[in-house]
Design a protein around this motif. Structure first.
Motif, mmCIF file in Angstrom:
data_model
loop_
_atom_site.group_PDB
_atom_site.id
_atom_site.type_symbol
_atom_site.label_atom_id
_atom_site.label_comp_id
_atom_site.label_asym_id
_atom_site.label_seq_id
_atom_site.Cartn_x
_atom_site.Cartn_y
_atom_site.Cartn_z
ATOM 1 N N HIS A 154 0.758 -1.131 0.130
ATOM 2 C CA HIS A 154 -0.162 -0.031 0.140
ATOM 3 C C HIS A 154 0.885 1.468 -0.061
ATOM 4 O O HIS A 154 0.700 2.500 -1.040
ATOM 5 C CB HIS A 154 -0.985 -0.046 0.976
ATOM 6 C CG HIS A 154 -2.342 -0.797 1.037
ATOM 7 N ND1 HIS A 154 -3.074 -0.915 -0.060
ATOM 8 C CD2 HIS A 154 -2.701 -1.795 1.755
ATOM 9 C CE1 HIS A 154 -3.854 -1.690 0.173
ATOM 10 N NE2 HIS A 154 -3.836 -2.327 1.117
ATOM 11 N N PRO A 155 1.852 1.500 0.690
ATOM 12 C CA PRO A 155 2.421 2.753 0.788
ATOM 13 C C PRO A 155 3.544 2.769 -0.466
ATOM 14 O O PRO A 155 3.508 3.885 -0.971
ATOM 15 C CB PRO A 155 3.669 2.502 2.105
ATOM 16 C CG PRO A 155 2.945 1.574 2.991
ATOM 17 C CD PRO A 155 2.234 0.557 2.269
ATOM 18 N N VAL A 156 3.854 1.755 -1.049
ATOM 19 C CA VAL A 156 4.495 1.847 -2.365
ATOM 20 C C VAL A 156 3.735 2.428 -3.310
ATOM 21 O O VAL A 156 3.800 3.453 -4.111
ATOM 22 C CB VAL A 156 5.096 0.554 -3.132
ATOM 23 C CG1 VAL A 156 5.542 0.574 -4.331
ATOM 24 C CG2 VAL A 156 6.303 0.237 -2.144
ATOM 25 N N ALA A 157 2.454 1.904 -3.457
ATOM 26 C CA ALA A 157 1.271 2.112 -4.510
ATOM 27 C C ALA A 157 0.821 3.642 -4.173
ATOM 28 O O ALA A 157 0.849 4.559 -5.110
ATOM 29 C CB ALA A 157 0.190 1.352 -4.398
ATOM 30 N N THR A 158 0.932 4.073 -2.937
ATOM 31 C CA THR A 158 0.259 5.489 -2.603
ATOM 32 C C THR A 158 1.496 6.378 -2.975
ATOM 33 O O THR A 158 1.256 7.548 -3.459
ATOM 34 C CB THR A 158 0.201 5.633 -1.035
ATOM 35 O OG1 THR A 158 -0.960 4.766 -0.657
ATOM 36 C CG2 THR A 158 -0.046 6.988 -0.516
ATOM 37 N N SER A 159 2.685 5.996 -2.750
ATOM 38 C CA SER A 159 3.811 7.029 -3.160
ATOM 39 C C SER A 159 3.796 7.181 -4.688
ATOM 40 O O SER A 159 4.150 8.179 -5.208
ATOM 41 C CB SER A 159 5.288 6.353 -2.756
ATOM 42 O OG SER A 159 5.568 5.462 -3.639
ATOM 43 N N LYS A 174 5.281 10.848 -5.735
ATOM 44 C CA LYS A 174 6.596 10.877 -4.963
ATOM 45 C C LYS A 174 7.427 10.174 -5.360
ATOM 46 O O LYS A 174 8.756 10.433 -5.320
ATOM 47 C CB LYS A 174 6.264 10.764 -3.444
ATOM 48 C CG LYS A 174 5.653 11.706 -2.675
ATOM 49 C CD LYS A 174 5.238 11.655 -1.274
ATOM 50 C CE LYS A 174 4.425 12.721 -0.714
ATOM 51 N NZ LYS A 174 4.156 12.538 0.459
ATOM 52 N N ASN A 175 7.307 8.969 -6.170
ATOM 53 C CA ASN A 175 8.101 8.355 -6.832
ATOM 54 C C ASN A 175 7.423 7.979 -8.292
ATOM 55 O O ASN A 175 6.221 8.066 -8.327
ATOM 56 C CB ASN A 175 8.245 6.996 -5.940
ATOM 57 C CG ASN A 175 9.049 6.978 -4.942
ATOM 58 O OD1 ASN A 175 10.337 7.158 -5.011
ATOM 59 N ND2 ASN A 175 8.413 7.008 -3.720
ATOM 60 N N GLU A 176 8.360 7.734 -9.269
ATOM 61 C CA GLU A 176 8.081 7.475 -10.676
ATOM 62 C C GLU A 176 7.393 6.124 -10.908
ATOM 63 O O GLU A 176 6.357 5.923 -11.619
ATOM 64 C CB GLU A 176 9.053 7.878 -11.599
ATOM 65 C CG GLU A 176 9.486 9.411 -11.530
ATOM 66 C CD GLU A 176 10.784 9.487 -12.168
ATOM 67 O OE1 GLU A 176 10.997 9.440 -13.329
ATOM 68 O OE2 GLU A 176 11.703 9.918 -11.618
ATOM 69 N N LEU A 177 8.207 5.166 -10.511
ATOM 70 C CA LEU A 177 7.867 3.668 -10.720
ATOM 71 C C LEU A 177 8.182 2.950 -9.450
ATOM 72 O O LEU A 177 8.920 3.273 -8.621
ATOM 73 C CB LEU A 177 8.705 3.242 -11.991
ATOM 74 C CG LEU A 177 8.419 3.608 -13.403
ATOM 75 C CD1 LEU A 177 9.296 3.179 -14.243
ATOM 76 C CD2 LEU A 177 7.054 3.478 -13.738
ATOM 77 N N GLY A 178 7.367 1.898 -9.405
ATOM 78 C CA GLY A 178 7.430 0.826 -8.317
ATOM 79 C C GLY A 178 8.159 -0.502 -8.514
ATOM 80 O O GLY A 178 7.799 -1.038 -9.470
ATOM 81 N N ILE A 237 -2.207 -7.689 -6.257
ATOM 82 C CA ILE A 237 -3.667 -7.450 -5.935
ATOM 83 C C ILE A 237 -3.798 -6.350 -5.046
ATOM 84 O O ILE A 237 -4.443 -5.493 -5.311
ATOM 85 C CB ILE A 237 -4.102 -8.804 -5.201
ATOM 86 C CG1 ILE A 237 -4.376 -9.949 -6.279
ATOM 87 C CG2 ILE A 237 -5.543 -8.475 -4.526
ATOM 88 C CD1 ILE A 237 -4.577 -11.343 -5.718
ATOM 89 N N THR A 238 -2.680 -6.185 -3.986
ATOM 90 C CA THR A 238 -3.016 -5.035 -3.112
ATOM 91 C C THR A 238 -2.719 -3.797 -3.727
ATOM 92 O O THR A 238 -3.602 -2.864 -3.675
ATOM 93 C CB THR A 238 -2.061 -5.340 -2.095
ATOM 94 O OG1 THR A 238 -2.002 -6.537 -1.258
ATOM 95 C CG2 THR A 238 -1.882 -4.254 -0.993
ATOM 96 N N ALA A 239 -1.862 -3.648 -4.506
ATOM 97 C CA ALA A 239 -1.555 -2.406 -5.326
ATOM 98 C C ALA A 239 -2.259 -2.184 -6.305
ATOM 99 O O ALA A 239 -2.808 -0.972 -6.381
ATOM 100 C CB ALA A 239 0.123 -2.653 -5.960
ATOM 101 N N ASN A 240 -3.042 -2.960 -7.105
ATOM 102 C CA ASN A 240 -4.053 -2.707 -7.900
ATOM 103 C C ASN A 240 -5.225 -2.248 -7.265
ATOM 104 O O ASN A 240 -6.219 -1.768 -7.844
ATOM 105 C CB ASN A 240 -4.360 -3.865 -8.890
ATOM 106 C CG ASN A 240 -3.158 -3.990 -10.015
ATOM 107 O OD1 ASN A 240 -2.769 -2.922 -10.604
ATOM 108 N ND2 ASN A 240 -2.814 -5.115 -10.140
ATOM 109 N N LYS A 241 -5.426 -2.150 -6.028
ATOM 110 C CA LYS A 241 -6.627 -1.574 -5.242
ATOM 111 C C LYS A 241 -6.665 -0.143 -5.452
ATOM 112 O O LYS A 241 -7.494 0.631 -5.282
ATOM 113 C CB LYS A 241 -6.838 -1.979 -3.845
ATOM 114 C CG LYS A 241 -6.918 -3.568 -3.637
ATOM 115 C CD LYS A 241 -8.273 -3.905 -4.074
ATOM 116 C CE LYS A 241 -8.499 -5.493 -3.917
ATOM 117 N NZ LYS A 241 -9.674 -5.652 -4.642
ATOM 118 N N HIS A 242 -5.417 0.454 -5.693
ATOM 119 C CA HIS A 242 -5.224 1.895 -5.831
ATOM 120 C C HIS A 242 -5.709 2.358 -7.245
ATOM 121 O O HIS A 242 -5.041 1.813 -8.356
ATOM 122 C CB HIS A 242 -3.832 2.277 -5.266
ATOM 123 C CG HIS A 242 -3.332 2.027 -4.010
ATOM 124 N ND1 HIS A 242 -3.200 2.980 -3.088
ATOM 125 C CD2 HIS A 242 -3.064 0.723 -3.463
ATOM 126 C CE1 HIS A 242 -3.200 2.627 -1.972
ATOM 127 N NE2 HIS A 242 -2.860 1.177 -2.249
#
Length: 143
Positions: free
Chosen positions: A47-52, A57-61, A73-78
């Motif tokens: 979640h924090p990676v996706a939020t950034s 605040k960041n270009e890619l993760g 699955i978690t990141a794609n909720k964003h």
């Protein structure tokens, strides 16, 4: 480039190695954890990676867990996140070229460390093709 990275316990060792590799390449890396290989819950880091990335605040993760499914699955909720699982270089390239993926998810239990580094490098150096793919990517977002 500013890159966000996170993992769970299964991806911890790869995360540490990929951070060092990315810094060698001159990237700025924000590590969202974990800080040890102790058992953790992957959403606490995905979640924090996706939020950034959502907040620019960041270009890619880069997210790493055992199968890559949980973090994807978690990141794609964003909203605005397009997290793709890649276990081969070609898949990482296609995720950027055709899907404009902004997070690559690597399955640490299914690829070796050198391939994980190559997948990461391919992801970071491949551009979105746009064109016919742009319309499709625009249809992904829910309003």
């Amino acid at each position: 480039m500013k890159i966000a990275i996170g993992s769970d316990h299964a991806g911890f060792d790869y995360k540490e190695e990929i951070i060092a590799y990315l810094k060698e390449l001159g990237h700025e890396v924000q590590d969202f954890g974990p800080s040890t290989a102790d058992s953790v819950d992957y959403p606490d880091f995905a979640h924090p990676v996706a939020t950034s990335i959502e907040n620019a605040k960041n270009e890619l993760g880069v997210l790493i867990c055992g199968s890559a499914n949980g973090v994807a699955i978690t990141a794609n909720k964003h909203q605005g996140i397009r997290a793709a699982i890649a276990w081969q270089n070609e898949i990482a390239a296609l995720a950027r070229q055709h899907n404009n993926a902004n997070i690559i998810c690597i399955p640490a239990r299914f690829v070796d460390l050198e391939l994980a580094k190559k997948i990461t490098q391919t992801f970071l150096t491949t551009d979105f093709e746009g064109g016919r793919h742009a319309n499709r990517v625009n249809k992904i977002a829910c309003s």
